[in-house]
Design a protein around this motif. Structure first.
Motif, PDB file in Angstrom:
ATOM      1  N   SER A   1      85.467  26.558  -2.904  1.00 47.73           N
ATOM      2  CA  SER A   1      86.878  27.105  -2.177  1.00 47.73           C
ATOM      3  C   SER A   1      87.359  26.332  -1.153  1.00 47.73           C
ATOM      4  O   SER A   1      88.218  26.775  -0.242  1.00 47.73           O
ATOM      5  CB  SER A   1      86.563  28.659  -1.697  1.00 47.73           C
ATOM      6  OG  SER A   1      85.486  28.514  -0.782  1.00 47.73           O
ATOM      7  N   LYS A   2      87.375  25.213  -1.095  1.00 48.87           N
ATOM      8  CA  LYS A   2      87.836  24.130  -0.360  1.00 48.87           C
ATOM      9  C   LYS A   2      87.505  24.460   1.141  1.00 48.87           C
ATOM     10  O   LYS A   2      88.424  24.355   2.196  1.00 48.87           O
ATOM     11  CB  LYS A   2      89.254  23.884  -0.353  1.00 48.87           C
ATOM     12  CG  LYS A   2      89.628  23.295  -2.032  1.00 48.87           C
ATOM     13  CD  LYS A   2      90.905  22.942  -2.267  1.00 48.87           C
ATOM     14  CE  LYS A   2      91.172  22.591  -3.511  1.00 48.87           C
ATOM     15  NZ  LYS A   2      90.674  21.321  -3.905  1.00 48.87           N
TER      16      LYS A   2
ATOM     17  N   TYR B   1      87.302  27.264   2.739  1.00 49.92           N
ATOM     18  CA  TYR B   1      87.894  28.661   3.090  1.00 49.92           C
ATOM     19  C   TYR B   1      86.681  29.699   2.712  1.00 49.92           C
ATOM     20  O   TYR B   1      86.230  29.587   1.755  1.00 49.92           O
ATOM     21  CB  TYR B   1      89.053  28.878   2.263  1.00 49.92           C
ATOM     22  CG  TYR B   1      90.457  28.151   2.967  1.00 49.92           C
ATOM     23  CD1 TYR B   1      90.378  26.745   2.783  1.00 49.92           C
ATOM     24  CD2 TYR B   1      91.456  28.972   3.412  1.00 49.92           C
ATOM     25  CE1 TYR B   1      91.453  26.031   3.411  1.00 49.92           C
ATOM     26  CE2 TYR B   1      92.557  28.421   3.782  1.00 49.92           C
ATOM     27  CZ  TYR B   1      92.737  27.026   3.625  1.00 49.92           C
ATOM     28  OH  TYR B   1      93.858  26.250   4.103  1.00 49.92           O
TER      29      TYR B   1
ATOM     30  N   ILE C   1      95.327  24.208   4.107  1.00 48.60           N
ATOM     31  CA  ILE C   1      96.160  23.623   3.072  1.00 48.60           C
ATOM     32  C   ILE C   1      97.586  23.938   3.258  1.00 48.60           C
ATOM     33  O   ILE C   1      98.041  24.931   3.564  1.00 48.60           O
ATOM     34  CB  ILE C   1      95.669  24.514   1.632  1.00 48.60           C
ATOM     35  CG1 ILE C   1      94.249  23.969   1.461  1.00 48.60           C
ATOM     36  CG2 ILE C   1      96.686  24.051   0.646  1.00 48.60           C
ATOM     37  CD1 ILE C   1      93.655  24.793   0.349  1.00 48.60           C
ATOM     38  N   ARG C   2      98.337  22.942   3.056  1.00 50.11           N
ATOM     39  CA  ARG C   2      99.885  22.949   3.275  1.00 50.11           C
ATOM     40  C   ARG C   2     100.406  23.669   1.899  1.00 50.11           C
ATOM     41  O   ARG C   2      99.646  23.460   0.801  1.00 50.11           O
ATOM     42  CB  ARG C   2     100.491  21.876   3.656  1.00 50.11           C
ATOM     43  CG  ARG C   2     100.143  21.215   5.129  1.00 50.11           C
ATOM     44  CD  ARG C   2     100.418  19.758   5.382  1.00 50.11           C
ATOM     45  NE  ARG C   2      99.961  19.568   6.448  1.00 50.11           N
ATOM     46  CZ  ARG C   2     100.178  19.373   7.655  1.00 50.11           C
ATOM     47  NH1 ARG C   2     101.479  19.852   7.802  1.00 50.11           N
ATOM     48  NH2 ARG C   2      99.851  18.934   8.697  1.00 50.11           N
ATOM     49  N   GLY C   3     101.511  24.082   1.817  1.00 51.75           N
ATOM     50  CA  GLY C   3     102.352  24.428   0.673  1.00 51.75           C
ATOM     51  C   GLY C   3     102.799  25.542   0.513  1.00 51.75           C
ATOM     52  O   GLY C   3     103.746  25.729  -0.284  1.00 51.75           O
ATOM     53  N   GLY C   4     102.165  26.621   1.082  1.00 51.01           N
ATOM     54  CA  GLY C   4     103.003  27.745   1.305  1.00 51.01           C
ATOM     55  C   GLY C   4     104.056  27.881   2.620  1.00 51.01           C
ATOM     56  O   GLY C   4     104.462  27.012   3.019  1.00 51.01           O
ATOM     57  N   ILE C   5     104.297  29.323   2.860  1.00 50.59           N
ATOM     58  CA  ILE C   5     105.219  29.689   3.909  1.00 50.59           C
ATOM     59  C   ILE C   5     104.496  29.144   5.252  1.00 50.59           C
ATOM     60  O   ILE C   5     105.316  28.762   6.296  1.00 50.59           O
ATOM     61  CB  ILE C   5     105.428  31.247   4.044  1.00 50.59           C
ATOM     62  CG1 ILE C   5     106.120  31.684   2.623  1.00 50.59           C
ATOM     63  CG2 ILE C   5     106.220  31.460   5.254  1.00 50.59           C
ATOM     64  CD1 ILE C   5     107.310  31.131   2.353  1.00 50.59           C
TER      65      ILE C   5
ATOM     66  N   TRP D   1      93.140  34.493   6.720  1.00 44.58           N
ATOM     67  CA  TRP D   1      91.960  33.641   6.445  1.00 44.58           C
ATOM     68  C   TRP D   1      90.811  34.030   7.556  1.00 44.58           C
ATOM     69  O   TRP D   1      89.961  34.180   7.231  1.00 44.58           O
ATOM     70  CB  TRP D   1      92.237  32.187   6.147  1.00 44.58           C
ATOM     71  CG  TRP D   1      93.353  31.858   5.008  1.00 44.58           C
ATOM     72  CD1 TRP D   1      94.703  31.439   5.392  1.00 44.58           C
ATOM     73  CD2 TRP D   1      92.794  31.962   3.721  1.00 44.58           C
ATOM     74  NE1 TRP D   1      95.206  31.438   4.203  1.00 44.58           N
ATOM     75  CE2 TRP D   1      94.151  31.621   2.949  1.00 44.58           C
ATOM     76  CE3 TRP D   1      91.887  32.590   3.164  1.00 44.58           C
ATOM     77  CZ2 TRP D   1      94.158  31.773   1.684  1.00 44.58           C
ATOM     78  CZ3 TRP D   1      91.854  32.446   1.539  1.00 44.58           C
ATOM     79  CH2 TRP D   1      93.125  32.218   1.065  1.00 44.58           C
TER      80      TRP D   1
ATOM     81  N   VAL E   1      92.741  18.062  -8.930  1.00 42.82           N
ATOM     82  CA  VAL E   1      92.850  18.996  -7.751  1.00 42.82           C
ATOM     83  C   VAL E   1      91.847  19.998  -7.446  1.00 42.82           C
ATOM     84  O   VAL E   1      91.643  20.511  -6.281  1.00 42.82           O
ATOM     85  CB  VAL E   1      94.326  19.503  -7.674  1.00 42.82           C
ATOM     86  CG1 VAL E   1      94.598  20.305  -6.397  1.00 42.82           C
ATOM     87  CG2 VAL E   1      95.312  18.263  -7.521  1.00 42.82           C
ATOM     88  N   LEU E   2      91.347  20.473  -8.732  1.00 40.86           N
ATOM     89  CA  LEU E   2      90.472  21.667  -8.321  1.00 40.86           C
ATOM     90  C   LEU E   2      89.058  21.103  -9.006  1.00 40.86           C
ATOM     91  O   LEU E   2      88.267  21.664  -9.564  1.00 40.86           O
ATOM     92  CB  LEU E   2      90.854  22.876  -9.275  1.00 40.86           C
ATOM     93  CG  LEU E   2      92.112  23.491  -8.856  1.00 40.86           C
ATOM     94  CD1 LEU E   2      92.700  24.376  -9.974  1.00 40.86           C
ATOM     95  CD2 LEU E   2      92.018  24.138  -7.531  1.00 40.86           C
TER      96      LEU E   2
ATOM     97  N   PRO F   1     103.527  36.849   0.222  1.00 38.61           N
ATOM     98  CA  PRO F   1     102.767  36.288   1.295  1.00 38.61           C
ATOM     99  C   PRO F   1     103.488  36.346   2.722  1.00 38.61           C
ATOM    100  O   PRO F   1     104.512  36.902   2.999  1.00 38.61           O
ATOM    101  CB  PRO F   1     103.102  34.684   0.952  1.00 38.61           C
ATOM    102  CG  PRO F   1     104.501  34.506   0.017  1.00 38.61           C
ATOM    103  CD  PRO F   1     104.236  35.948  -0.833  1.00 38.61           C
TER     104      PRO F   1
ATOM    105  N   ASP G   1      99.996  32.405   7.063  1.00 39.24           N
ATOM    106  CA  ASP G   1      98.995  33.218   6.640  1.00 39.24           C
ATOM    107  C   ASP G   1      97.493  32.998   7.222  1.00 39.24           C
ATOM    108  O   ASP G   1      96.474  33.472   6.793  1.00 39.24           O
ATOM    109  CB  ASP G   1      98.601  32.875   5.014  1.00 39.24           C
ATOM    110  CG  ASP G   1      98.283  31.508   4.619  1.00 39.24           C
ATOM    111  OD1 ASP G   1      98.274  30.663   5.658  1.00 39.24           O
ATOM    112  OD2 ASP G   1      98.201  31.287   3.516  1.00 39.24           O
TER     113      ASP G   1
END
Lengths: 387, 143
Positions: free
Chosen positions: B129-130, B132, B7-11, B18, B76-77, B40, B14
């Motif tokens: 949890s997609k 993950y 998943i993109r969207g964060g820094i 995971w 999305v969820l 993060p 990470d």
């Protein structure tokens, strides 16, 4: 000190009707064109003379796409302010800076949404900008994270939950005088508020903003040019954007946690404008969720968390009599939601004296951008007397 | 490493978090130079300027910093629709300088409150949890 204060003014405003999401008869592109052309007509400016275009968030209708339909003589400036509803006053700031720096003369700031031409805003926002640790744990970009922040505001900071209800009822109250509001004719009672289903605790359905199809636009020019145009200018006094050292993209590890990112912005806005919270006549406080708007009011210094129960009351927030009338067209909750851009139009109506919930003699008119965005913005606008 | 779409969207720093969870470890990033905890995760320490990042293992124990009970989810969820209502948490990790991680609560909710002590269970990849591996949290009995 270099400053944007009083250098530019909003001279044209327009919005299309709000359509229920997915029902716009027009494409998103046509909605954007309709709003910009109507704002030009409002200003008495030929749409071909608009030479700058600024939007925010995930706006798809770029300057280069709009050019052929507008007959733009020469496209000189285009930009997108980062983040979502947090980018609205920031977009005005980008436009004002471009004008002051001689890069454009007539700038449209606009936002258009049509689900039929695009995807649902909350999907577009969430899918592209949500860190993994939230999505894999059943948390989306905005709703659940905002709900968790509001819980802490209530339970740790001691802000009464009744402030959320007050926010919702104020918006619905104002919508009753606004024939264009989506919730016109539908008053919100305390009973209906509490009876509405929970979405993400502590948020009820009525704590959550809508999504609509539609478009809104404003036209910005230099203060000098504004004086020769037909509308009462709404001068840009200060439109700071940004985030604090402990803010930005920290995935809810920002400090202070309850803050929605407005503390430093408000300090800069009061300093640049020369005004303070007590001077503001009317404010549009972006509410994605009521609790976030409550914290936005606190961040701006209108009251402290301890004073919130006294200040954030229905009677205190309604036009014309409240100490701080807010969301006077009905806000995102009850007027309609084109990613918050309708609020910018209402800011100007208040300075012109043309709001359906007019605050008598309003001179200083504020808009707070989307609370809780990792970078956000806020803005203060005024009549000629405030310069 | 699983072949799931990240998943993109964060820094975007990470991945080791995971990978550790897939091995049954909770690891949080920490500046190798000034020892500041970073969550993060990041690629550079904004405090001291170091590019060297350690991933330190800590126990999956913490306290509920805040929480919500979810009664609705967006498209999305959609994978969580059948779980409604469910509780999500921000868990404060005392062993990682108070870093706050997101998670789902499982089990008894009787003692759910801000400040409640929680312990994590390592859960394998699931659709909800997609794809993950995650840490799922439960409230400690003596909370």
């Amino acid at each position: 000190m270099r400053s944007l204060r009083g250098q530019t003014a909003i001279v044209g405003i327009a919005q299309t009707p709000y359509y229920k999401r997915g029902t716009s008869p027009d494409s998103e592109m046509k909605l954007a064109l309709r709003a910009i052309v109507a704002a030009c007509e409002d200003a008495g400016i030929d749409p071909r003379d608009v030479d700058g275009f600024v939007s925010y968030g995930s706006e798809n209708n770029t300057a280069q796409k709009l050019l052929p339909g507008l007959g733009t003589r020469e496209l000189r400036f285009g930009a997108l302010a980062w983040t979502h509803g947090g980018g609205i006053p920031a977009a005005v700031g980008v436009a004002a800076a471009a004008i002051q720096a001689g890069q454009a003369d007539v700038v449209a700031v606009y936002r258009a949404l049509a689900e039929g031409s695009n995807q649902r805003l909350r999907v577009a926002v969430t899918q592209n900008d949500t860190p993994a640790q939230f999505l894999v744990n059943g948390i989306d970009m905005v709703l659940q994270r905002s709900a968790m922040r509001t819980r802490r505001m209530i339970e740790v900071d001691g802000v009464p939950p009744e402030t959320l209800e007050a926010l919702a009822k104020v918006s619905y109250h104002h919508a009753q005088n606004n024939p264009g509001a989506v919730a016109h004719g539908r008053m919100l009672t305390s009973e209906a508020y509490h009876a509405s289903r929970m979405i993400s605790e502590p948020y009820h359905l009525y704590d959550c903003s809508r999504e609509n199809d539609g478009a809104a636009a404003i036209i910005l020019v230099s203060a000098e040019r504004a004086r020769d145009l037909k509308q009462t200018p709404a001068y840009v006094l200060s439109v700071p954007m940004g985030a604090s050292h402990d803010g930005g993209s920290r995935e809810d590890n920002h400090e202070p946690y309850s803050s929605v990112g407005m503390i430093g912005l408000a300090r800069r806005m009061w300093a640049e404008s020369g005004y303070g919270p007590k001077d503001v006549d009317v404010a549009q406080i972006y509410e994605n969720f009521t609790g976030m708007a409550v914290q936005s009011i606190i961040d701006h210094g209108f009251c402290t968390a301890a004073e919130a129960g006294d200040f954030i009351r229905f009677d205190n927030l309604i036009a014309p009599s409240g100490a701080l009338p807010i969301n006077t067209s009905g806000g995102n909750l009850a007027d309609g939601f084109i990613h918050g851009m309708g609020m910018m139009v209402e800011v100007v109506r208040q300075i012109r004296g043309t709001s359906t919930n007019q605050v008598p003699g309003a001179k200083l008119s504020m808009m707070a951008g989307g609370p809780g965005d990792s970078m956000t913005s806020t803005g203060l606008f005024g009549s000629a007397e405030t310069l | 490493m699983s072949s799931i779409q990240r998943i993109r969207g964060g820094i975007g720093a990470d991945e080791d978090y995971w990978l550790a969870i897939e091995r049954g470890e909770l690891r949080i990033s920490r500046c190798a130079h000034c020892r500041k905890w970073m969550w993060p995760a990041n690629v550079r320490c904004g405090d001291c300027g170091s590019w060297e990042i350690d991933w330190e293992r800590i126990e999956p124990v913490g306290t509920v910093y805040t929480w919500t009970r979810n009664h609705a989810v967006s498209e999305v969820l959609a994978e969580r629709q059948a779980d409604l209502p469910y509780v999500t948490l921000l868990v404060e990790l005392p062993q990682a300088g108070g870093a706050r991680v997101a998670g789902v609560l499982e089990g008894n909710e009787e003692h759910l409150r801000i400040g409640a002590r929680v312990r994590g269970r390592f859960a394998g990849p699931e659709e909800r949890s997609k794809g993950y591996a995650t840490i799922v949290w439960h409230i400690e009995e003596d909370a």
